[in-house]
Design a protein around this motif. Structure first.
Motif, PDB file in Angstrom:
ATOM      1  N   PHE A  26     -13.250  -3.512  37.380  1.00 52.02           N
ATOM      2  CA  PHE A  26     -12.442  -3.696  36.116  1.00 52.02           C
ATOM      3  C   PHE A  26     -12.984  -2.356  35.148  1.00 52.02           C
ATOM      4  O   PHE A  26     -13.908  -2.167  35.113  1.00 52.02           O
ATOM      5  N   CYS A  27     -11.952  -1.682  34.465  1.00 49.79           N
ATOM      6  CA  CYS A  27     -12.546  -0.850  33.401  1.00 49.79           C
ATOM      7  C   CYS A  27     -13.048  -1.321  32.278  1.00 49.79           C
ATOM      8  O   CYS A  27     -12.537  -2.438  31.996  1.00 49.79           O
ATOM      9  N   GLU A  28     -14.298  -0.924  31.963  1.00 54.24           N
ATOM     10  CA  GLU A  28     -14.992  -1.812  30.731  1.00 54.24           C
ATOM     11  C   GLU A  28     -14.264  -1.550  29.504  1.00 54.24           C
ATOM     12  O   GLU A  28     -14.283  -2.452  28.485  1.00 54.24           O
ATOM     13  N   ALA A  29     -13.144  -0.542  29.456  1.00 55.30           N
ATOM     14  CA  ALA A  29     -12.370  -0.315  28.253  1.00 55.30           C
ATOM     15  C   ALA A  29     -11.352  -0.911  27.855  1.00 55.30           C
ATOM     16  O   ALA A  29     -10.894  -1.586  26.951  1.00 55.30           O
ATOM     17  N   CYS A  30     -10.399  -1.051  29.084  1.00 56.75           N
ATOM     18  CA  CYS A  30      -8.877  -1.819  29.003  1.00 56.75           C
ATOM     19  C   CYS A  30      -8.632  -2.495  29.900  1.00 56.75           C
ATOM     20  O   CYS A  30      -7.782  -3.248  29.926  1.00 56.75           O
ATOM     21  N   ARG A  31      -9.811  -3.038  30.914  1.00 59.59           N
ATOM     22  CA  ARG A  31      -9.385  -4.050  31.893  1.00 59.59           C
ATOM     23  C   ARG A  31      -8.676  -3.841  32.927  1.00 59.59           C
ATOM     24  O   ARG A  31      -8.355  -4.636  34.002  1.00 59.59           O
ATOM     25  N   TYR A  32      -8.483  -2.271  33.256  1.00 57.54           N
ATOM     26  CA  TYR A  32      -7.468  -2.099  34.655  1.00 57.54           C
ATOM     27  C   TYR A  32      -8.338  -2.338  35.728  1.00 57.54           C
ATOM     28  O   TYR A  32      -9.557  -2.122  35.862  1.00 57.54           O
ATOM     29  N   ASP A  33      -7.640  -3.026  36.603  1.00 53.34           N
ATOM     30  CA  ASP A  33      -8.199  -3.518  37.992  1.00 53.34           C
ATOM     31  C   ASP A  33      -8.067  -2.478  38.903  1.00 53.34           C
ATOM     32  O   ASP A  33      -7.025  -2.009  39.407  1.00 53.34           O
ATOM     33  N   HIS A 123      -4.461  10.621  21.584  1.00 52.59           N
ATOM     34  CA  HIS A 123      -5.645  10.607  20.385  1.00 52.59           C
ATOM     35  C   HIS A 123      -6.583   9.681  20.691  1.00 52.59           C
ATOM     36  O   HIS A 123      -7.864   9.999  20.948  1.00 52.59           O
ATOM     37  N   ALA A 124      -6.153   8.554  20.601  1.00 47.18           N
ATOM     38  CA  ALA A 124      -7.174   7.032  20.716  1.00 47.18           C
ATOM     39  C   ALA A 124      -6.304   6.009  21.296  1.00 47.18           C
ATOM     40  O   ALA A 124      -5.240   6.026  21.415  1.00 47.18           O
ATOM     41  N   ILE A 125      -7.031   4.791  21.483  1.00 47.87           N
ATOM     42  CA  ILE A 125      -6.450   3.585  21.840  1.00 47.87           C
ATOM     43  C   ILE A 125      -7.420   2.629  21.080  1.00 47.87           C
ATOM     44  O   ILE A 125      -8.361   2.541  20.816  1.00 47.87           O
ATOM     45  N   LEU A 126      -6.573   1.482  20.969  1.00 51.72           N
ATOM     46  CA  LEU A 126      -7.039   0.311  20.368  1.00 51.72           C
ATOM     47  C   LEU A 126      -6.971  -0.662  21.621  1.00 51.72           C
ATOM     48  O   LEU A 126      -6.193  -0.751  22.402  1.00 51.72           O
ATOM     49  N   ILE A 127      -8.197  -1.395  22.081  1.00 49.42           N
ATOM     50  CA  ILE A 127      -8.018  -2.438  23.095  1.00 49.42           C
ATOM     51  C   ILE A 127      -8.422  -3.638  22.801  1.00 49.42           C
ATOM     52  O   ILE A 127      -9.669  -4.128  21.847  1.00 49.42           O
ATOM     53  N   GLN A 128      -7.747  -4.838  22.699  1.00 49.77           N
ATOM     54  CA  GLN A 128      -7.819  -5.975  22.778  1.00 49.77           C
ATOM     55  C   GLN A 128      -8.903  -6.637  23.529  1.00 49.77           C
ATOM     56  O   GLN A 128      -8.924  -6.673  24.770  1.00 49.77           O
ATOM     57  N   GLN A 129      -9.994  -7.391  22.797  1.00 47.46           N
ATOM     58  CA  GLN A 129     -11.207  -7.852  23.513  1.00 47.46           C
ATOM     59  C   GLN A 129     -10.754  -9.323  23.995  1.00 47.46           C
ATOM     60  O   GLN A 129      -9.908  -9.936  23.549  1.00 47.46           O
ATOM     61  N   PRO A 130     -11.578  -9.858  25.009  1.00 49.51           N
ATOM     62  CA  PRO A 130     -11.258 -11.324  25.120  1.00 49.51           C
ATOM     63  C   PRO A 130     -11.321 -12.409  24.445  1.00 49.51           C
ATOM     64  O   PRO A 130     -10.824 -13.438  24.380  1.00 49.51           O
ATOM     65  N   ASP A 131     -12.056 -12.002  22.982  1.00 45.93           N
ATOM     66  CA  ASP A 131     -12.289 -12.781  21.897  1.00 45.93           C
ATOM     67  C   ASP A 131     -11.121 -12.493  20.948  1.00 45.93           C
ATOM     68  O   ASP A 131     -11.271 -13.161  19.772  1.00 45.93           O
ATOM     69  N   SER A 132     -10.310 -11.577  21.197  1.00 42.42           N
ATOM     70  CA  SER A 132      -9.026 -11.412  20.440  1.00 42.42           C
ATOM     71  C   SER A 132      -9.533 -10.436  19.328  1.00 42.42           C
ATOM     72  O   SER A 132      -8.653 -10.061  18.550  1.00 42.42           O
ATOM     73  N   THR A 133     -10.714  -9.734  19.257  1.00 42.92           N
ATOM     74  CA  THR A 133     -10.992  -8.685  18.387  1.00 42.92           C
ATOM     75  C   THR A 133     -10.537  -7.469  18.886  1.00 42.92           C
ATOM     76  O   THR A 133      -9.984  -7.554  20.160  1.00 42.92           O
ATOM     77  N   TRP A 134     -10.875  -6.249  18.370  1.00 43.93           N
ATOM     78  CA  TRP A 134     -10.343  -5.077  18.853  1.00 43.93           C
ATOM     79  C   TRP A 134     -11.540  -3.924  19.002  1.00 43.93           C
ATOM     80  O   TRP A 134     -12.604  -3.923  18.084  1.00 43.93           O
ATOM     81  N   SER A 135     -11.411  -3.170  20.021  1.00 41.93           N
ATOM     82  CA  SER A 135     -12.351  -1.918  20.003  1.00 41.93           C
ATOM     83  C   SER A 135     -11.367  -0.621  19.890  1.00 41.93           C
ATOM     84  O   SER A 135     -10.250  -0.801  20.284  1.00 41.93           O
ATOM     85  N   LEU A 136     -12.035   0.315  19.055  1.00 44.00           N
ATOM     86  CA  LEU A 136     -11.329   1.708  19.546  1.00 44.00           C
ATOM     87  C   LEU A 136     -11.927   2.702  20.398  1.00 44.00           C
ATOM     88  O   LEU A 136     -13.273   2.540  20.501  1.00 44.00           O
ATOM     89  N   MET A 137     -11.359   3.357  21.060  1.00 47.06           N
ATOM     90  CA  MET A 137     -11.836   4.296  22.036  1.00 47.06           C
ATOM     91  C   MET A 137     -11.055   5.771  21.764  1.00 47.06           C
ATOM     92  O   MET A 137      -9.957   5.739  21.650  1.00 47.06           O
ATOM     93  N   ASP A 138     -11.753   6.746  21.289  1.00 48.04           N
ATOM     94  CA  ASP A 138     -11.262   8.187  21.258  1.00 48.04           C
ATOM     95  C   ASP A 138     -11.124   8.686  22.746  1.00 48.04           C
ATOM     96  O   ASP A 138     -11.623   8.391  23.549  1.00 48.04           O
ATOM     97  N   LYS A 139     -10.032   9.202  22.632  1.00 47.06           N
ATOM     98  CA  LYS A 139      -9.678   9.797  24.273  1.00 47.06           C
ATOM     99  C   LYS A 139     -10.001  11.151  24.426  1.00 47.06           C
ATOM    100  O   LYS A 139      -9.324  11.899  25.279  1.00 47.06           O
ATOM    101  N   GLY A 140     -10.893  11.578  23.840  1.00 48.59           N
ATOM    102  CA  GLY A 140     -11.413  13.096  24.027  1.00 48.59           C
ATOM    103  C   GLY A 140     -10.475  14.039  22.858  1.00 48.59           C
ATOM    104  O   GLY A 140     -10.203  14.995  23.611  1.00 48.59           O
TER     105      GLY A 140
END
Length: 181
Positions: A26-33, A123-140
């Motif tokens: 799985f992708c650590e950022a967005c959980r893609y399989d 520009h970036a993405i917001l990724i919801q975490q399993p605990d319902s919080t969010w993370s931000l990732m700049d896409k370069g």
């Protein structure tokens, strides 16, 4: 039965662009399989609590950006009227950027009437975490992304945890405030 092949050093997630970890399924950022090819981008964020992103033009942030810009950038102007937009975060992967002429539109589209020329198309993405919080990732992105007024931008492709009330700064004047409802 599908087998998992060893990732190449430069393999990137097709959903979010994050580098694939060693032998990671799985992708650590967005959980893609990587095994099944199932992406997270269209999955609803039905877990509670709910969250909202408030997009606003931020004069204070614009002034900071302009203070460290090149002389030729001094002709850029701050939009005179741009009401705040409140966007419910209804997916586990929220794209941030400007629409392309090809028709691709990010979930949080920073184009339009008060288009911020400092925002990349992806520009970036917001990724919801399993605990319902969010993370931000700049896409370069070309101009980077900062959180809570930091001087240094976040490291591209490295998720940054967010909390209620955090300010995400992109482009020349855009601030996105993450709210837990």
């Amino acid at each position: 039965m599908t087998s998992v092949s060893a990732p190449s050093a430069a393999e990137l997630c097709p959903d979010c662009g994050a580098p694939r970890g060693d032998l990671a399924r799985f992708c650590e950022a967005c959980r893609y399989d990587f095994t099944t090819g199932a992406g997270a981008g269209a999955v609803s964020a039905s877990r509670s609590p709910s969250w909202t992103a408030t997009v606003s033009v931020d004069h204070e942030y614009f002034a900071k950006v302009m203070a460290r810009s090149e002389p030729e950038d001094q002709r850029l102007y701050f939009p005179t009227h741009s009401p705040d937009r409140h966007i419910p975060l209804t997916h586990v992967l929220i794209t941030i950027g400007r629409r392309r002429s090809s028709g691709h539109t990010p979930f949080i589209d920073l184009g339009g009437a008060s288009e911020d020329p400092g925002v990349s198309h992806e520009h970036a993405i917001l990724i919801q975490q399993p605990d319902s919080t969010w993370s931000l990732m700049d896409k370069g992105s070309t101009n980077g992304t900062t959180v809570n007024g930091a001087e240094d931008p976040v490291v591209p492709y490295k998720p940054v945890p967010l909390t209620d009330g955090d300010l995400v700064h992109v482009g020349l004047w855009t601030t996105i405030t993450i709210h837990r409802n």
